[in-house]
Design a protein around this motif. Sequence first.
Motif, PDB file in Angstrom:
ATOM      1  N   UNK A 159       0.887  -1.046  -0.297  1.00 50.06           N
ATOM      2  CA  UNK A 159       0.417  -0.440  -0.366  1.00 50.06           C
ATOM      3  C   UNK A 159       0.896   1.015  -0.352  1.00 50.06           C
ATOM      4  N   UNK A 160       0.728   2.349  -0.639  1.00 50.10           N
ATOM      5  CA  UNK A 160       1.442   3.678  -0.896  1.00 50.10           C
ATOM      6  C   UNK A 160       0.970   4.241   0.033  1.00 50.10           C
ATOM      7  N   UNK A 161      -0.278   4.132   0.864  1.00 49.96           N
ATOM      8  CA  UNK A 161      -0.118   4.776   2.454  1.00 49.96           C
ATOM      9  C   UNK A 161      -0.994   3.863   3.428  1.00 49.96           C
ATOM     10  N   UNK A 162       0.024   3.048   3.474  1.00 48.56           N
ATOM     11  CA  UNK A 162      -0.359   2.243   4.815  1.00 48.56           C
ATOM     12  C   UNK A 162       0.299   2.551   5.868  1.00 48.56           C
ATOM     13  N   UNK A 163       1.282   3.961   5.294  1.00 49.29           N
ATOM     14  CA  UNK A 163       1.972   4.010   6.862  1.00 49.29           C
ATOM     15  C   UNK A 163       1.194   5.422   7.037  1.00 49.29           C
ATOM     16  N   UNK A 190      -2.325 -18.596   3.817  1.00 52.67           N
ATOM     17  CA  UNK A 190      -1.937 -19.070   3.082  1.00 52.67           C
ATOM     18  C   UNK A 190      -0.439 -18.398   3.100  1.00 52.67           C
ATOM     19  N   UNK A 191      -0.042 -17.452   4.484  1.00 57.53           N
ATOM     20  CA  UNK A 191       1.143 -16.838   4.865  1.00 57.53           C
ATOM     21  C   UNK A 191       1.693 -15.324   4.035  1.00 57.53           C
ATOM     22  N   UNK A 192       0.649 -14.640   3.737  1.00 61.58           N
ATOM     23  CA  UNK A 192       0.211 -13.042   2.875  1.00 61.58           C
ATOM     24  C   UNK A 192       0.873 -13.031   3.885  1.00 61.58           C
ATOM     25  N   UNK A 193       1.291 -11.367   3.230  1.00 63.48           N
ATOM     26  CA  UNK A 193       1.747  -9.822   4.119  1.00 63.48           C
ATOM     27  C   UNK A 193       1.350  -8.929   3.662  1.00 63.48           C
ATOM     28  N   UNK A 194       1.067  -7.975   4.267  1.00 68.94           N
ATOM     29  CA  UNK A 194       0.823  -6.301   3.724  1.00 68.94           C
ATOM     30  C   UNK A 194       2.169  -5.417   4.265  1.00 68.94           C
ATOM     31  N   UNK A 195       2.575  -4.324   3.351  1.00 66.26           N
ATOM     32  CA  UNK A 195       3.793  -3.630   3.683  1.00 66.26           C
ATOM     33  C   UNK A 195       3.622  -2.190   2.300  1.00 66.26           C
ATOM     34  N   UNK A 196       4.438  -1.685   3.396  1.00 64.65           N
ATOM     35  CA  UNK A 196       4.517   0.305   2.993  1.00 64.65           C
ATOM     36  C   UNK A 196       4.945  -0.113   1.616  1.00 64.65           C
ATOM     37  N   UNK A 197       4.586   0.462   0.753  1.00 67.27           N
ATOM     38  CA  UNK A 197       4.775   1.259  -0.898  1.00 67.27           C
ATOM     39  C   UNK A 197       6.999   1.310  -0.483  1.00 67.27           C
ATOM     40  N   UNK A 198       7.171   1.823   0.824  1.00 63.10           N
ATOM     41  CA  UNK A 198       8.475   2.473   0.979  1.00 63.10           C
ATOM     42  C   UNK A 198       9.176   0.753   1.648  1.00 63.10           C
ATOM     43  N   UNK A 199       8.436   0.093   2.683  1.00 62.88           N
ATOM     44  CA  UNK A 199       9.791  -0.853   3.123  1.00 62.88           C
ATOM     45  C   UNK A 199       9.814  -2.358   1.790  1.00 62.88           C
ATOM     46  N   UNK A 204      13.503  -4.331  -2.120  1.00 62.44           N
ATOM     47  CA  UNK A 204      14.052  -4.818  -3.997  1.00 62.44           C
ATOM     48  C   UNK A 204      15.453  -4.216  -3.975  1.00 62.44           C
ATOM     49  N   UNK A 205      15.636  -3.161  -3.214  1.00 60.67           N
ATOM     50  CA  UNK A 205      17.771  -2.901  -3.240  1.00 60.67           C
ATOM     51  C   UNK A 205      18.176  -3.353  -2.539  1.00 60.67           C
ATOM     52  N   UNK A 206      17.856  -4.510  -1.699  1.00 68.21           N
ATOM     53  CA  UNK A 206      18.944  -5.289  -0.910  1.00 68.21           C
ATOM     54  C   UNK A 206      19.350  -5.759  -1.541  1.00 68.21           C
ATOM     55  N   UNK A 207      20.822  -6.835  -1.184  1.00 68.10           N
ATOM     56  CA  UNK A 207      20.885  -7.846  -1.991  1.00 68.10           C
ATOM     57  C   UNK A 207      20.432  -9.102  -1.801  1.00 68.10           C
ATOM     58  N   UNK A 208      20.907 -10.064  -2.900  1.00 65.84           N
ATOM     59  CA  UNK A 208      19.953 -11.333  -2.365  1.00 65.84           C
ATOM     60  C   UNK A 208      20.589 -12.231  -3.197  1.00 65.84           C
ATOM     61  N   UNK A 209      20.841 -13.340  -2.754  1.00 63.00           N
ATOM     62  CA  UNK A 209      21.749 -14.882  -3.187  1.00 63.00           C
ATOM     63  C   UNK A 209      20.492 -15.149  -4.144  1.00 63.00           C
ATOM     64  N   UNK A 210      21.404 -15.555  -5.269  1.00 61.36           N
ATOM     65  CA  UNK A 210      20.828 -16.809  -6.116  1.00 61.36           C
ATOM     66  C   UNK A 210      20.199 -17.485  -5.382  1.00 61.36           C
ATOM     67  N   UNK A 211      18.511 -17.896  -5.636  1.00 64.32           N
ATOM     68  CA  UNK A 211      18.268 -19.051  -5.360  1.00 64.32           C
ATOM     69  C   UNK A 211      18.519 -20.231  -6.372  1.00 64.32           C
TER      70      UNK A 211
END
Length: 760
Positions: A159-163, A190-199, A204-211
Motif C-alpha cells: 500500500x502506498x498509504x499504509x503508513x 496461505x501466509x501473505x502479508x501487507x507492507x508499505x511502499x517504502x518497505x 528491492x534494493x537489498x542484496x539477495x543470494x541467487x536461489x
Amino acid sequence: MANKKATVFILNVSNSMSKDFSTALTVMTEFIEDKVLSGRKTDMVSVLLAGTPETYNVLNDTTPDQYERITSMCPISQPNLDLLRKIQNISTSSKETPAADVLDAVIVATQMIRDHCRHLKYEKRIILITDNHNKIDWLDLDDVASILRDINAQLTVIGTDFDLVLEADCSDDITENHRNWERLIEGSGTGGETMTLEEAYVITQEDVAKEVRPTPAFRGYLYLGDPHENDHVIGMNVHMYIRTKAIPLPTGHKYSAHSNGPTHKIEPNTMYKVNTNANTNADISSFSLDDVDEKIIEDKSRLEQAFRFGKTAILISRDEVISNKFTSKRGLTIIGFIDKKDFKRHYLYSNAYTLTAGAYHSAETAKGLAAFAKALYDEQSCAIVRYVQKDDGHPRIGILEPEDIQGEHDVEYLLQYFDVGLPFAEDIRDYKFKSTIDDKVSDLKSIQLMDDLVDTMDLSRTMEGNDYLTPEYSFNPILWRFNKAIKARALNPDAPIPEIKDSAKCQFEIHPSFKETAGEYSERLASHLNIRKVIDKGKKKRKYNLMDDAAEPKNTIDINDIIGNAKSPQNGPLYTPAAQSSSKSMLSSTTVEEVGLITPIEDFYALLNKPSEEDQVDFAMRSMCKAIKEFLGRTFGSHSHAIVIECLKALRDTAVKQEATLIYNKHLRELKLWCNLSNKSTTRYEFWEKLKKEKLGLVTNEECDDVDNVKITKEVADKFWSTDDEDEQGLVEKVDKAQISNPDGDAGGFDMDNLDDLME
C-alpha cells in the motif's frame, strides 16, 4: 517438475496513484528484472493493470459487464525484455477514468493461476500494489479468501498509504481497506502479508543470494577401503551437494555491429594448413610457410596430436592415446586420516560439499555417516578421500571434515568434503628464503604490543555481531555492478555504468571502528619499533643526451634565477602547496604555458608562481576554467567529477586570496546552467549535488574584500543553490547560454552534445 513459480503482479493505475506511481513502477520492475536476469524457465509472471480505460481479462470474456477496467498485459509465462519495455510505458489513467475495484483484479489473478497451474505443484503468489483512497466492495471477502486457500496462493498487498494507518487523522477509507486486506490475508491462511511502499522499495534494493535448486553433484558410495582390492569394505550410499562455489561474472558473447543480416551472431572459422614437404620428426623451428607447399585440411578428424620433445614434434595417434588412457571407477574412497591441525587454512578456498545419506538404505546410511562424523570430531581428525566423479575420470584428492551443528534436541554432525586437489611433488615450488635476523623479534615488549594490536582488530571482538565481512552477508560488489549495468542498458542503451554502491565499499576499506580502537596500539607499536613513513621520491632516469658534454638541454634555467627566487621577500613562491614545495616544481614553473589535463592543479600553481612582468592570476584562473570545461566535455559519465572538484577548490581558494572572485563566480554560474537542473536523472545533476556537498558556491563579499564582488551577499550565495530561480533575485546577471557553450568563440566549447564527434 518441482520449484515452479507463478507470480501475478497487480498494479493500480488509477489517477489517485499519480503521486507514488513512479516508485510503485520501480518496485514492480525490480522484481521482474531479477526474474529475467536469472533466466529460469520455471519462474513465470503475469502483469494485471487495474483502472485502465479499456477492459481485457479472462473473466470479462465469460461474464460481460463485470470485472471492468482490468487489463492483462500478458499471460503467465517466462518474463522477457519485451515485457519490461512495455512496463516502462505504463502511466496512470486520466481523472475522467473511473477507478477499478482492485479486489476484482485479485479475483482475476486467482482465475489466471487456476487455469495455468491446474493441479500441478507450483509456488503461487499474487503481489498487489495499490492505494486505499477508492471504495472496494468487500462483500465477497470470505469467498475470495476461500479461493486463495483452495489454490494455495499467497497474497502480498503493498500500500502506498499504509503508513498513514498509524496516524490519528487517518481517513476512514484507508483504515477500513487496510483492516479488510489483513482480514483477507489472515482468512486465506496461505501466509501473505501487507507492507508499505517504502518497505517494498527497500527490499528491492537489498542484496539477495541467487536461489539454487538442490541438485546432487554426486550420487554414489563412500567406501572405507578399496572395493577393487578386497572384500573387507564398508560402503555407504551418499549424495553430495555443493555448498560453496566461486560465481563467475556474466560472460559476454561475440557481437558485431557491422552485420548486414537480421542477426549479429558471430561464428569462429578455423583453418588448418599442413606443410606437404615437411618431415614428421623434423625440427619445429625450421618450419616455414613462405617457401613450401601448403594444403588446407577441411576434415578435422584427420588431425592427430603431436608433442614436443625438445624442438622436435613427436606424433602420437588418437587411438594410442585412448588405449593408454587411465581407467578409474566413480566413487569416494577413504585412503587415510590426518590430524585436524594439519588441515591447511587455504584449503577452505576450494569448493565445499556436504555429504548426506543417499536414496538406498537411507536410514542405515544416515546412522553410519553420523557415527563416522562423530568419531572424526572426537579424534580431531580429517579423512583423506580419493574422489572420481565419473568412470574413467581424473581422480582428485580431497578432505572430509566433520561439522557440528546445534539442532533442536542435540548436537548433529555432518560431513563436509573439500575438493582441495592436494598437490603432488611436481606441483610444489619449494623456495628457499634467507631468514632475516633482528634483535627486536625476540623483544618481549614488541611481541606483547603486536598481540594487543591483533586482539584489538579481531572481528568477533570489535564488531557488533558477527556479520561483518562474513560470506553469508558479504555480496560480490563487482557482480552486483555487472548485473545492474546489464539491467540499465537493457532498457536504456545510453545509460551510464553504475558505481559500486556505498554499502559494498566497506569491503575495500578499513572499518572505522578499527581506526578508533587500534589507533592507540598502532602508535605505541610504531613508536617502539621506530617505524617511519618512507616518502617515494620517484625514479630519476638520466637521458643519453645529458651524458654528452657537447649537448645542451632544451629547457635551460639560469642559476641566478633560482637564487633570486630563494632570496625574494616572500621567501619562496607565492603559491606553494604540499605537492609543489620541492625544487623540481620551481624549475618546472617556468616551462608551463597553460593548465593541462594530466596534472591540472600542479600546472595551475606553476602558472601562478611563474616570474613575469604581467599579472599571472587572471591568466592562470582563466586557463583553469578552460581545463575544467575540457574535463567535463571530453569524458563519459561521472569519471571526471573528482578531479573537477579538486580543481574548483584550488580555483576558489586562489580567488579569495587574490581578490579575483569575478572570474570564479562567473564560471560557477556557467556550471549551474550546464548542470541542467530540470533533469535530475543525469550525471550532470549528480555533479551539482557534489558541488553542494563540497560547499563550492559563490564567493560572498564577507569572504573577500574584492570591490567587484560587493553585490554578492550571503543571501545571494544561498539563493544560488536554488533549483527554481536562476535569476538569483535579479542581483546577478544571467549568462547567455550561447556564451556558456562557446565562451571564447572556440568551436569545441563546453557542449557535451558533440561528444560523438570527439570519439571519431
